[in-house]
Design a protein around this motif. Sequence first.
Motif, short mmCIF file in Angstrom:
data_model
loop_
_atom_site.label_atom_id
_atom_site.label_comp_id
_atom_site.label_asym_id
_atom_site.label_seq_id
_atom_site.Cartn_x
_atom_site.Cartn_y
_atom_site.Cartn_z
N ALA A 256 16.84 -28.92 -18.24
CA ALA A 256 17.08 -28.65 -19.66
C ALA A 256 17.26 -29.93 -20.45
CB ALA A 256 18.30 -27.75 -19.81
N ILE A 257 18.06 -30.86 -19.89
CA ILE A 257 18.29 -32.14 -20.58
C ILE A 257 17.01 -32.96 -20.65
CG2 ILE A 257 19.53 -34.34 -20.43
CD1 ILE A 257 21.85 -32.74 -19.13
N SER A 258 16.25 -32.97 -19.55
CA SER A 258 15.00 -33.75 -19.52
C SER A 258 13.99 -33.22 -20.53
CB SER A 258 14.39 -33.69 -18.11
OG SER A 258 15.26 -34.23 -17.15
N ALA A 259 13.90 -31.91 -20.67
CA ALA A 259 12.98 -31.34 -21.64
C ALA A 259 13.37 -31.74 -23.06
CB ALA A 259 12.96 -29.82 -21.51
N THR A 260 14.66 -31.75 -23.34
CA THR A 260 15.14 -32.15 -24.68
C THR A 260 14.84 -33.62 -24.94
OG1 THR A 260 16.93 -30.53 -24.43
CG2 THR A 260 17.14 -32.14 -26.21
N VAL A 261 15.08 -34.46 -23.93
CA VAL A 261 14.80 -35.90 -24.07
C VAL A 261 13.30 -36.13 -24.27
CG1 VAL A 261 14.83 -38.12 -22.87
CG2 VAL A 261 16.84 -36.61 -22.78
N ALA A 262 12.46 -35.38 -23.52
CA ALA A 262 11.01 -35.53 -23.65
C ALA A 262 10.55 -35.16 -25.06
CB ALA A 262 10.31 -34.64 -22.62
N ALA A 263 11.10 -34.10 -25.61
CA ALA A 263 10.75 -33.70 -26.98
C ALA A 263 11.16 -34.77 -27.97
CB ALA A 263 11.40 -32.36 -27.31
N ALA A 264 12.32 -35.39 -27.74
CA ALA A 264 12.78 -36.46 -28.64
C ALA A 264 11.89 -37.69 -28.53
CB ALA A 264 14.23 -36.82 -28.30
N ILE A 265 11.49 -38.04 -27.29
CA ILE A 265 10.60 -39.20 -27.09
C ILE A 265 9.28 -38.99 -27.82
CG2 ILE A 265 9.22 -40.42 -25.35
CD1 ILE A 265 11.56 -40.00 -23.40
N LYS A 266 8.78 -37.76 -27.80
CA LYS A 266 7.53 -37.44 -28.48
C LYS A 266 7.70 -37.35 -30.00
CE LYS A 266 4.46 -36.59 -25.14
NZ LYS A 266 3.08 -37.11 -25.10
N GLY A 267 8.93 -37.41 -30.49
CA GLY A 267 9.18 -37.29 -31.92
C GLY A 267 9.03 -35.87 -32.44
N ARG A 268 9.23 -34.88 -31.57
CA ARG A 268 9.01 -33.49 -31.95
C ARG A 268 10.30 -32.65 -31.92
NH1 ARG A 268 3.69 -32.69 -28.03
NH2 ARG A 268 2.41 -34.31 -29.01
N LEU A 269 11.43 -33.30 -31.77
CA LEU A 269 12.70 -32.58 -31.70
C LEU A 269 13.21 -32.33 -33.12
CD1 LEU A 269 14.63 -31.39 -29.61
CD2 LEU A 269 15.90 -33.54 -29.67
#
Length: 443
Positions: A256-269
């Motif tokens: 769950a945390i990794s998915a959130t971080v990945a979305a933030a890295i992509k600029g899509r959070l």
Amino acid sequence: MDYTTIALLMFVSMMLMLITGQRVFGAIGAVAVAAALLLWGTGGVEIAFAQSIKLMKWYPLLTLPMFIYMGYMLSESRIADDLYEMFHVWFGPVRGGLAIGTIVLMVIVSAMNGLSVAGMAIGATIALPELLRRGYDKIMVTGVIQAGSSLGILIPPSVVLVLYGMIARQPVSQLWLAGALPGLMMATLFVVYIAVRCRLQPHLGPVLPEEERNIPLAEKLRLLRAGILPLAIFFMMTGLFLMGITSLVESSAVGAISATVAAAIKGRLTAQVWENTLRKSLGITCMFMWIILAALAFGAIFDGLGAVRAIEGFFLEDLGLGPWEVLILMQLSFLLMGTFLDDTAMLVIIAPLYIPLVRALGFDLIWYGVLYTITCQIAYMTPPFGYNLFLMRAMAPPEIRLRDIYASVFPFVLVMILALALVMLFPQIALWLPSQFQGKLQG
């Protein structure tokens, strides 16, 4: 009135309520509580209350909201779109390559979500329009997406296996490991079928046009990097778990945390992504919690009435059937019920009756969990009322008619039946991986 008649009336009442369109947990829970009050008076309320305490104390249930959240975060942030674009470029030069890439995409989405509806939504909205635009046969690709999305309830982290584990009192980690190899085997069989059929009938799955294949290597590598991120999330999550570093619940939190971080890295959070993810995750989690609670209450009352022992005596003594004959009849009943019920409803209605019977017959409950799940996959796609058929009808473009959807599933249903037969004949397909990690995993 004897207890067997009471149990039969409970079952018929519940089925009538389901047919009238009542919510699954409402129909099951209402019949359970009403029967408890009528049989044991006000003290019968304690049965349902005791089941709620049992549910709240089941620690592995914490994985349910975590994995659902992870799947929706990756879906809402469009990270799954990057995966399909990668498969589009790398599989395009192969006959049927995009359809094969779609199956691989479905396997990955299944490994990130655990629900068939997530794979169906991604396949119908992302893959299906692209496949149709590139001249793929509409009947074949409709079947590809339905079959691929059904893998979500078998490949870990399968939510269905979590529910089965709760009702059968079996470790979820062992069930997930048991579902992994059969799930990958079934996906491989799908890929082989697509490849062979497209080779025999090239017009069903044409290769990409020359101009779309001539993409610079740098662009291909960029797309490959974009697709690696969700794969890295999955392998980090499962890798830590299989190495024994994290428990099952901790592994779900890592995902769950990794998915959130990945979305933030992509600029899509964005705020919209947050809201959609949390709203959908909360809705699905609460639905499953209520269903499990209702199922536990219903099963406790059924067991108290002696219905389980009555069914066991009916099959083994009155009919004189052998263990394998009883097992096959059980699977056929799941296929029949799957034409008008979803997997969760089937599990909570039948599992309290069948699981003790499976134990009495001497079969492994982990292995049977995989058999049940594969049978659910087949039932999902079996006309006239298979669950996936109507999901596809709701999401498909207008040019795909209901008869196209019905026609598309038969080859894949046959492949699934082959997979089911293989797991029944060779139980080690499901049991080998759990045996390798027996006692080594936390949770």
